[in-house]
Design an enzyme around this catalytic site. Structure first.
Site, PDB file in Angstrom:
ATOM      1  N   GLY A  97      -4.681  -8.609  41.067  1.00 14.77           N
ATOM      2  CA  GLY A  97      -3.775  -7.455  41.070  1.00 14.77           C
ATOM      3  C   GLY A  97      -4.489  -6.175  40.681  1.00 14.77           C
ATOM      4  N   ARG A 158      -6.355 -12.025  46.601  1.00 16.30           N
ATOM      5  CA  ARG A 158      -6.397 -13.121  45.624  1.00 16.30           C
ATOM      6  C   ARG A 158      -7.049 -14.378  46.176  1.00 16.30           C
ATOM      7  NH1 ARG A 158      -3.644 -12.110  41.132  1.00 16.30           N
ATOM      8  NH2 ARG A 158      -1.982 -10.546  41.144  1.00 16.30           N
ATOM      9  N   ASP A 188      -8.710 -13.247  34.621  1.00 19.30           N
ATOM     10  CA  ASP A 188      -9.241 -14.539  34.178  1.00 19.30           C
ATOM     11  C   ASP A 188      -9.630 -15.425  35.359  1.00 19.30           C
ATOM     12  OD1 ASP A 188      -6.446 -14.451  34.602  1.00 19.30           O
ATOM     13  OD2 ASP A 188      -6.172 -16.354  33.584  1.00 19.30           O
ATOM     14  N   ASP A 189      -8.761 -15.500  36.366  1.00 20.94           N
ATOM     15  CA  ASP A 189      -9.078 -16.333  37.533  1.00 20.94           C
ATOM     16  C   ASP A 189     -10.280 -15.777  38.291  1.00 20.94           C
ATOM     17  OD1 ASP A 189      -7.061 -18.183  37.122  1.00 20.94           O
ATOM     18  OD2 ASP A 189      -5.591 -17.068  38.305  1.00 20.94           O
ATOM     19  N   LYS A 219     -10.663  -7.073  34.069  1.00 23.52           N
ATOM     20  CA  LYS A 219      -9.530  -6.266  34.497  1.00 23.52           C
ATOM     21  C   LYS A 219      -8.255  -7.073  34.422  1.00 23.52           C
ATOM     22  CE  LYS A 219      -7.683  -7.587  37.732  1.00 23.52           C
ATOM     23  NZ  LYS A 219      -6.901  -8.140  38.853  1.00 23.52           N
ATOM     24  N   THR A 220      -7.177  -6.542  34.066  1.00 22.30           N
ATOM     25  CA  THR A 220      -5.819  -7.023  34.315  1.00 22.30           C
ATOM     26  C   THR A 220      -4.853  -6.282  33.405  1.00 22.30           C
ATOM     27  OG1 THR A 220      -4.194  -8.808  34.311  1.00 22.30           O
ATOM     28  CG2 THR A 220      -6.039  -9.122  32.828  1.00 22.30           C
ATOM     29  N   ILE A 221      -3.786  -5.804  34.013  1.00 25.26           N
ATOM     30  CA  ILE A 221      -2.764  -5.116  33.213  1.00 25.26           C
ATOM     31  C   ILE A 221      -2.146  -6.090  32.217  1.00 25.26           C
ATOM     32  CG2 ILE A 221      -2.197  -3.515  35.080  1.00 25.26           C
ATOM     33  CD1 ILE A 221       0.612  -5.150  35.022  1.00 25.26           C
ATOM     34  N   ASP A 222      -2.241  -7.392  32.503  1.00 31.40           N
ATOM     35  CA  ASP A 222      -1.571  -8.392  31.656  1.00 31.40           C
ATOM     36  C   ASP A 222      -2.149  -8.437  30.238  1.00 31.40           C
ATOM     37  OD1 ASP A 222      -0.333  -8.900  33.995  1.00 31.40           O
ATOM     38  OD2 ASP A 222      -0.931 -10.996  34.178  1.00 31.40           O
ATOM     39  N   LYS A 260      27.347   2.467  27.592  1.00 33.73           N
ATOM     40  CA  LYS A 260      28.107   1.344  28.167  1.00 33.73           C
ATOM     41  C   LYS A 260      27.281   0.186  28.706  1.00 33.73           C
ATOM     42  CE  LYS A 260      28.588   3.871  32.491  1.00 33.73           C
ATOM     43  NZ  LYS A 260      29.405   4.435  33.514  1.00 33.73           N
ATOM     44  N   TYR A 261      25.953   0.289  28.692  1.00 35.30           N
ATOM     45  CA  TYR A 261      25.187  -0.794  29.308  1.00 35.30           C
ATOM     46  C   TYR A 261      24.199  -1.453  28.357  1.00 35.30           C
ATOM     47  CZ  TYR A 261      26.607   1.023  33.895  1.00 35.30           C
ATOM     48  OH  TYR A 261      27.315   1.444  34.970  1.00 35.30           O
ATOM     49  N   GLU A 439       5.070  -0.685  39.397  1.00 36.11           N
ATOM     50  CA  GLU A 439       5.039   0.751  39.057  1.00 36.11           C
ATOM     51  C   GLU A 439       3.902   1.086  38.103  1.00 36.11           C
ATOM     52  OE1 GLU A 439       7.478  -1.355  38.631  1.00 36.11           O
ATOM     53  OE2 GLU A 439       9.405  -0.586  39.339  1.00 36.11           O
TER      54      GLU A 439
END
Ligand code: FBP
Length: 569
Positions: A97, A158, A188-189, A219-222, A260-261, A439
């Site tokens: 990603g 990927r 990681d992968d 790298k990874t946003i995770d 209300k939410y 996003e």
């Protein structure tokens, strides 16, 4: 004088005023690289740190060349490299990603390789390497991509390089393009892939019997590629979490206004909850779920739902009929009963793949249910169709369930609504659901990610010019100027069951229950649940005091005494 129309036309093709200005942002460099205006390649020397995993012995047997060369010892920058190689041809690719800062890794590489070496881009990702789709990266390319988000310069994919034929094709690409080195920018992968490639290409690729070097970049946003003391965080995490924090902050502000939410917001991060924890720490909503805690405390789905419903009721009694619940993307895999189901499901799907593929869409759930043990079949049958459909969707080429497609936030809303009704039917429960994922992956990098990635590129290039292979580039000491390091990839490998088979993998770093970041969150969360104490951090800043902040969780976990990061003098 140009007309407004003329001015607008000039903003096309990545030339918005913002994009033009960010390209001019200066990038600091670690002092090891010498003057920032003309960084020099560094050489590397062994540190006292040797990596050992529970499967090190098996790894040494399967990765003999890499382990013999590195002895799994971590390296650190050791001064300017007076003997840096010249004439190298280096290929760089993105894998997995996208994450903000990838373009700056390429810029750092190009810069350190200098005029004496050639940098080639691979389009797209591992697939492009297999196909041999390479082109030369120019200085003009660098001027265009510097400090911009996305992986669009090269594209990514990927593909897992796993068959003999694919490995041979990669070798053919190396020979055809006369490559000396490959840089894999991935998670990681992808870094596991890099470790396997480094071993495969170690020798015997070129006519003189030499090999092709392989270097990974984390790298990874995770944020699940982190190693205590060696790799503070993967790049992309800071930008993604700051983007999500802005959006969550806006929603918190909205829901306190419209009154209300309950907003259930699923946040990306395939497995680990680092992203959710960081966004929780930034914004302080009523509820932040942490998958690792769910697993550690063996919480059932019913318990999770009951906890949320009790908070809804408690706040309603105080007149607060709104709130925000942050849901980590990978939650479903951490709920013990779901985890047991998924393990059996994955094996059943792998073992009956051919038969499963021939089933009509409508019969697939019933077919696979018949292959499960009684308890799992019962749980599977109780899940709503929108969850079942996604549990049966194709795994990615690394065997991962595509959790971004599973609407866990909807499942929770449905179950919490029912539970609130059971507890107190008079409590109102308006709901909205969101998924913030894509996003956050490609915004212009924060200053942290921009500087970090540029220095990762300088480090990866230096490793190549120092003749190293089978390492992942890293930069540590991010509050003290930054220190380039090299982590032996084989020293990170363990054996894990994937696709019904044992495979070598770099294990994902999960949120640790005893980490300082988790400790701080646990101390504060009851107060955040009881009242609106949220913060709205606003858009990420590239200028001014808020621009110099590292992620809160990284600062807490690394024992920093402030949020400020410092790369360079
Ligand atoms: P990487 O680990 O490859 O960086 O990908 C992370 C991620 O953004 C996850 O958070 C998410 O689950 C997944 O990618 C989505 O993948 P895709 O882009 O294939 O839909």
């Amino acid at each position: 004088m140009s007309t407004l129309t003329e001015q607008l036309l000039k903003t096309e093709a990545h030339n918005a005023l913002f994009e033009t200005e960010v390209r001019k942002l200066p990038l600091p460099t670690c002092s090891a690289f010498g003057p920032t205006s003309a960084p020099q390649p560094v050489s590397f020397a062994a540190t006292a740190q040797k990596l050992v995993t529970r499967d090190s012995a098996a790894v040494a047997e399967s990765f003999p060349n890499s382990v013999k060369a590195s002895d799994n010892i971590v390296l650190a920058a050791a001064g300017t490299n007076a003997n840096a190689a010249q004439g190298k041809r280096v290929a760089v690719l993105f894998s997995g990603g996208p994450a903000s800062g990838g373009h700056n890794v390429v810029c750092g590489l190009k810069r350190i390789l200098g005029k004496g070496n050639t940098l080639l881009g691979v389009k797209p990702g591992p697939k492009g390497l297999i196909k041999g789709n390479l082109f030369e990266i120019t200085d003009a390319d660098i001027d265009t991509i510097i400090n911009t988000g996305g992986f669009d310069f090269l594209g990514t994919d990927r593909t897992k390089i796993k068959t003999d034929e694919q490995f041979q094709q990669v070798k053919d690409t190396c020979v055809k393009h006369n490559l000396d080195a490959i840089v894999v920018i991935g998670g990681d992968d992808s870094n596991t892939n890099a470790a396997v490639l480094a071993e495969y290409l170690f020798k015997g690729v070129k006519s003189d019997g030499s090999g092709v070097q392989v270097i990974g970049v984390p790298k990874t946003i995770d944020g699940d590629l982190q190693i205590e003391g060696l790799l503070p965080i993967s790049f992309g995490f800071d930008t993604a979490t700051k983007i999500y924090s802005e959006m969550v902050g806006n929603i918190l502000q909205d829901t306190r206004s419209s009154l209300k939410y309950w907003h259930f917001i699923k946040l990306m991060g395939r497995s680990a909850s680092h992203v959710t924890l960081e966004v929780g720490l930034q914004t302080k909503p009523a509820i932040t779920l942490i998958s690792e805690e769910v697993a550690a405390q063996k919480m059932s789905l019913a318990t999770i739902v009951d906890n949320i419903a009790q908070t809804v009721v408690l706040r309603a009694k105080k007149g607060i009929t709104h709130g925000v619940v942050l849901v980590p993307e990978g939650l479903i895999e951490f709920i013990p009963e779901m985890n047991t189901l998924l393990a059996e499901l994955n094996d059943a799907l792998a073992h009956h793949a051919d038969e499963f593929a021939t089933q009509a869409e409508a019969n697939r759930a019933g077919f696979i249910q018949g292959k499960l043990s009684a308890d799992n079949a019962h749980l599977f049958a109780s899940l709503p169709a929108y969850i079942v459909k996604m549990l049966l969707a194709d795994r990615d080429s690394h065997g991962n369930l595509q959790v971004s497609l599973i609407p866990t936030e909807l499942l929770l809303i449905d179950m919490v609504r029912a539970r609130v009704k059971e507890i107190d039917a008079s409590v109102p429960f308006g709901s909205q659901n969101h998924f913030f994922g894509y996003e956050g992956r490609c915004g212009a990098p924060t200053l942290f990610d921009a500087a970090y990635t540029y220095n990762l590129g300088l480090t990866a290039g230096s490793l190549i010019l120092d003749g190293r292979t089978g390492y992942m580039a890293s930069v540590t000491d991010l509050t003290r100027g930054g220190m380039p390091k090299a982590i032996p990839l084989a020293g990170l490998l363990n054996i894990e069951r994937r696709h019904g088979k044992d495979e070598f993998v770099i294990e994902k770093a999960l949120v640790k229950m005893d980490s300082p970041a988790m400790g701080y969150f646990v101390d504060r969360r009851a107060a955040w649940a009881a009242d609106d104490l949220f913060a709205s951090p606003g858009p990420r800043q590239l200028w001014g005091p808020a621009a110099l902040q590292q992620p809160i969780s990284v600062a807490l976990n690394s024992g920093s005494d402030s949020l400020a990061f410092k790369i360079g003098a």
